[in-house]
Motif scaffolding. Structure first.
Motif, PDB file in Angstrom:
ATOM      1  N   ALA A 189      34.953  25.638  34.905  1.00 37.44           N
ATOM      2  CA  ALA A 189      34.261  25.851  36.308  1.00 37.44           C
ATOM      3  C   ALA A 189      34.573  24.781  37.107  1.00 37.44           C
ATOM      4  O   ALA A 189      34.305  23.464  36.753  1.00 37.44           O
ATOM      5  CB  ALA A 189      32.775  25.957  36.045  1.00 37.44           C
ATOM      6  N   ASP A 190      34.826  25.318  38.373  1.00 36.24           N
ATOM      7  CA  ASP A 190      35.292  24.222  39.422  1.00 36.24           C
ATOM      8  C   ASP A 190      33.825  24.044  40.336  1.00 36.24           C
ATOM      9  O   ASP A 190      33.384  24.994  40.882  1.00 36.24           O
ATOM     10  CB  ASP A 190      36.340  24.612  40.292  1.00 36.24           C
ATOM     11  N   VAL A 191      33.278  22.903  40.227  1.00 34.30           N
ATOM     12  CA  VAL A 191      32.115  22.697  41.064  1.00 34.30           C
ATOM     13  C   VAL A 191      32.370  21.681  42.124  1.00 34.30           C
ATOM     14  O   VAL A 191      31.512  21.290  42.810  1.00 34.30           O
ATOM     15  CB  VAL A 191      30.785  21.864  40.106  1.00 34.30           C
ATOM     16  N   SER A 192      33.524  21.345  42.621  1.00 32.96           N
ATOM     17  CA  SER A 192      34.040  20.511  43.894  1.00 32.96           C
ATOM     18  C   SER A 192      33.259  21.180  44.740  1.00 32.96           C
ATOM     19  O   SER A 192      33.025  22.441  45.105  1.00 32.96           O
ATOM     20  CB  SER A 192      35.477  20.715  43.748  1.00 32.96           C
ATOM     21  N   GLY A 193      33.089  20.104  45.704  1.00 28.18           N
ATOM     22  CA  GLY A 193      32.364  20.931  47.034  1.00 28.18           C
ATOM     23  C   GLY A 193      30.813  21.003  47.094  1.00 28.18           C
ATOM     24  O   GLY A 193      30.362  21.400  47.999  1.00 28.18           O
ATOM     25  N   ASP A 194      30.204  20.818  45.872  1.00 29.30           N
ATOM     26  CA  ASP A 194      28.835  21.179  45.729  1.00 29.30           C
ATOM     27  C   ASP A 194      28.498  22.481  46.319  1.00 29.30           C
ATOM     28  O   ASP A 194      27.609  22.666  47.049  1.00 29.30           O
ATOM     29  CB  ASP A 194      28.155  20.035  46.301  1.00 29.30           C
ATOM     30  N   PRO A 195      28.998  23.441  45.417  1.00 32.58           N
ATOM     31  CA  PRO A 195      28.656  24.988  45.885  1.00 32.58           C
ATOM     32  C   PRO A 195      27.148  25.133  45.786  1.00 32.58           C
ATOM     33  O   PRO A 195      26.709  24.793  44.873  1.00 32.58           O
ATOM     34  CB  PRO A 195      29.633  25.967  45.364  1.00 32.58           C
ATOM     35  N   GLY A 196      26.864  26.465  46.272  1.00 34.93           N
ATOM     36  CA  GLY A 196      25.459  27.154  45.961  1.00 34.93           C
ATOM     37  C   GLY A 196      25.950  27.648  44.577  1.00 34.93           C
ATOM     38  O   GLY A 196      27.022  28.050  44.405  1.00 34.93           O
ATOM     39  N   ALA A 221      25.163  30.822  43.449  1.00 40.98           N
ATOM     40  CA  ALA A 221      25.931  32.064  43.670  1.00 40.98           C
ATOM     41  C   ALA A 221      27.312  31.847  43.878  1.00 40.98           C
ATOM     42  O   ALA A 221      27.980  32.786  43.475  1.00 40.98           O
ATOM     43  CB  ALA A 221      25.055  32.628  44.936  1.00 40.98           C
ATOM     44  N   GLY A 222      27.735  30.982  44.778  1.00 40.63           N
ATOM     45  CA  GLY A 222      29.297  30.949  44.932  1.00 40.63           C
ATOM     46  C   GLY A 222      29.741  30.220  43.790  1.00 40.63           C
ATOM     47  O   GLY A 222      30.835  30.511  43.379  1.00 40.63           O
ATOM     48  N   LEU A 223      29.085  29.397  43.155  1.00 39.20           N
ATOM     49  CA  LEU A 223      29.623  28.912  41.758  1.00 39.20           C
ATOM     50  C   LEU A 223      29.961  30.308  40.708  1.00 39.20           C
ATOM     51  O   LEU A 223      30.990  30.254  40.152  1.00 39.20           O
ATOM     52  CB  LEU A 223      28.890  27.902  41.046  1.00 39.20           C
ATOM     53  N   LEU A 224      28.900  31.061  40.757  1.00 37.86           N
ATOM     54  CA  LEU A 224      29.148  32.242  39.749  1.00 37.86           C
ATOM     55  C   LEU A 224      30.526  33.138  40.176  1.00 37.86           C
ATOM     56  O   LEU A 224      30.830  33.649  39.481  1.00 37.86           O
ATOM     57  CB  LEU A 224      27.801  33.350  39.834  1.00 37.86           C
ATOM     58  N   GLY A 225      30.664  33.054  41.554  1.00 30.30           N
ATOM     59  CA  GLY A 225      31.958  33.863  41.970  1.00 30.30           C
ATOM     60  C   GLY A 225      33.037  33.131  41.667  1.00 30.30           C
ATOM     61  O   GLY A 225      33.730  33.901  41.157  1.00 30.30           O
ATOM     62  N   ARG A 226      33.146  31.759  41.624  1.00 27.59           N
ATOM     63  CA  ARG A 226      34.365  31.017  41.345  1.00 27.59           C
ATOM     64  C   ARG A 226      34.368  31.513  39.538  1.00 27.59           C
ATOM     65  O   ARG A 226      35.459  31.569  39.212  1.00 27.59           O
ATOM     66  CB  ARG A 226      34.056  29.491  41.355  1.00 27.59           C
ATOM     67  N   VAL A 227      33.184  31.406  39.018  1.00 26.81           N
ATOM     68  CA  VAL A 227      33.263  31.511  37.607  1.00 26.81           C
ATOM     69  C   VAL A 227      33.925  32.894  37.121  1.00 26.81           C
ATOM     70  O   VAL A 227      34.781  33.174  36.320  1.00 26.81           O
ATOM     71  CB  VAL A 227      31.956  31.178  36.696  1.00 26.81           C
ATOM     72  N   ASP A 252      35.948  35.015  39.124  1.00 29.20           N
ATOM     73  CA  ASP A 252      37.281  34.875  39.387  1.00 29.20           C
ATOM     74  C   ASP A 252      37.898  34.343  38.371  1.00 29.20           C
ATOM     75  O   ASP A 252      39.067  34.783  37.897  1.00 29.20           O
ATOM     76  CB  ASP A 252      37.474  34.068  40.895  1.00 29.20           C
ATOM     77  N   VAL A 253      37.711  33.137  37.819  1.00 28.56           N
ATOM     78  CA  VAL A 253      38.101  32.477  36.604  1.00 28.56           C
ATOM     79  C   VAL A 253      38.490  33.249  35.277  1.00 28.56           C
ATOM     80  O   VAL A 253      39.400  33.371  34.640  1.00 28.56           O
ATOM     81  CB  VAL A 253      37.607  31.013  36.329  1.00 28.56           C
ATOM     82  N   SER A 254      37.228  33.935  35.093  1.00 28.54           N
ATOM     83  CA  SER A 254      37.275  34.763  34.032  1.00 28.54           C
ATOM     84  C   SER A 254      37.854  36.148  34.269  1.00 28.54           C
ATOM     85  O   SER A 254      38.661  36.321  32.923  1.00 28.54           O
ATOM     86  CB  SER A 254      35.491  35.347  33.765  1.00 28.54           C
ATOM     87  N   VAL A 255      37.843  36.787  35.230  1.00 25.30           N
ATOM     88  CA  VAL A 255      38.807  37.864  35.375  1.00 25.30           C
ATOM     89  C   VAL A 255      39.948  37.340  35.028  1.00 25.30           C
ATOM     90  O   VAL A 255      41.100  38.188  34.565  1.00 25.30           O
ATOM     91  CB  VAL A 255      38.748  38.516  36.704  1.00 25.30           C
ATOM     92  N   ALA A 256      40.636  36.336  35.690  1.00 24.51           N
ATOM     93  CA  ALA A 256      42.203  35.891  35.488  1.00 24.51           C
ATOM     94  C   ALA A 256      42.282  35.657  34.145  1.00 24.51           C
ATOM     95  O   ALA A 256      43.249  35.487  33.544  1.00 24.51           O
ATOM     96  CB  ALA A 256      42.246  34.560  36.370  1.00 24.51           C
ATOM     97  N   GLY A 257      41.322  34.932  33.514  1.00 25.69           N
ATOM     98  CA  GLY A 257      41.571  34.635  32.046  1.00 25.69           C
ATOM     99  C   GLY A 257      41.523  35.820  31.173  1.00 25.69           C
ATOM    100  O   GLY A 257      42.483  36.093  30.090  1.00 25.69           O
ATOM    101  N   TYR A 258      40.627  36.762  31.440  1.00 21.56           N
ATOM    102  CA  TYR A 258      40.857  38.206  30.909  1.00 21.56           C
ATOM    103  C   TYR A 258      42.206  38.952  30.918  1.00 21.56           C
ATOM    104  O   TYR A 258      42.684  39.373  30.081  1.00 21.56           O
ATOM    105  CB  TYR A 258      39.775  39.066  31.234  1.00 21.56           C
ATOM    106  N   ALA A 259      42.888  38.619  31.984  1.00 22.47           N
ATOM    107  CA  ALA A 259      44.295  39.081  32.179  1.00 22.47           C
ATOM    108  C   ALA A 259      45.226  38.828  31.224  1.00 22.47           C
ATOM    109  O   ALA A 259      46.229  39.175  30.895  1.00 22.47           O
ATOM    110  CB  ALA A 259      44.649  38.834  33.584  1.00 22.47           C
ATOM    111  N   HIS A 260      44.754  37.513  30.729  1.00 17.01           N
ATOM    112  CA  HIS A 260      45.669  36.864  29.501  1.00 17.01           C
ATOM    113  C   HIS A 260      45.058  36.719  28.313  1.00 17.01           C
ATOM    114  O   HIS A 260      45.383  36.057  27.505  1.00 17.01           O
ATOM    115  CB  HIS A 260      46.284  35.413  30.203  1.00 17.01           C
ATOM    116  N   GLN A 261      44.253  37.486  27.810  1.00 15.43           N
ATOM    117  CA  GLN A 261      43.367  37.317  26.666  1.00 15.43           C
ATOM    118  C   GLN A 261      44.127  37.717  25.304  1.00 15.43           C
ATOM    119  O   GLN A 261      43.921  37.201  24.341  1.00 15.43           O
ATOM    120  CB  GLN A 261      41.957  38.002  26.859  1.00 15.43           C
TER     121      GLN A 261
END
Length: 190
Positions: A5-12, A14-20, A22-31
């Motif tokens: 998880a990328d927590v740079s920029g001190d996101p809120g 809810a924004g962090l969950l959006g990042r997670v 996106d990373v999860s969806v990209a990860g599942y594409a290569h599961q």
């Protein structure tokens, strides 16, 4: 899946969950990529003492009716494996709970730990901190990562006041000035 998880920029949160997400969806594409092959490609520093890519595991069980697996004609119940060793430094396992009518009844969790790294009290404290973080972000999903209080009031007081309480009078002045006073008192000391 091994995810970061990328927590740079001190996101809120809810924004962090959006990042997670996106990373999860990209990860599942290569599961379907074998884990061993990923380790070969990344070629991390290897050690027999730990997993090459992560040390903390988080597992989630969703949708278990009444807290257990439901199979027609069979009685199913969880049976502890009774293992005395942990594969990772820490494992946080959470599962949804449901009432008799199938209504949501909360979440239960379990912390497992490597006994050579943690004692039971330390693992319990880490679990309490996780619950504190989850309660804070559930109460305010927009709270920034830096705004989430991880420590309890007692822990913060111990660190700030307890461990820093020396009972000694500290002379007024700057560090260079105080150093000069001591150096002048004992000029030949090393």
């Amino acid at each position: 899946l091994v995810l970061r998880a990328d927590v740079s920029g001190d996101p809120g949160f809810a924004g962090l969950l959006g990042r997670v997400r996106d990373v999860s969806v990209a990860g599942y594409a290569h599961q379907d990529l074998p884990f061993e092959h990923l380790v070969e490609i990344l070629n991390p520093v290897r050690s027999l003492a730990r997993n090459p890519l992560f040390q903390v595991s988080v597992t989630s069980q969703a949708g278990l009716e009444g807290g257990g697996l439901v199979l027609p004609g069979l009685e199913c119940r969880a049976v502890p494996a009774g293992l005395d060793t942990e594969k990772f430094d820490l494992t946080f396992a959470v599962a949804e709970r449901f009432g008799a009518g199938g209504e949501p009844a909360g979440v239960s969790g379990q912390v497992s730990f490597a006994a050579d790294l943690f004692d039971e009290r330390s693992a319990v404290v880490l679990g309490e901190r996780l619950v504190r973080v989850l309660a804070a972000v559930a109460a305010d999903p927009g709270v920034r990562v830096s705004g989430v209080e991880v420590l309890s009031a007692a822990e913060r007081d111990l660190i700030v006041a307890g461990w820093n309480e020396t009972g000694a009078d500290v002379p007024a002045g700057t560090l260079p000035g105080l150093f000069g006073v001591v150096a002048g008192a004992v000029p030949g000391a090393v």
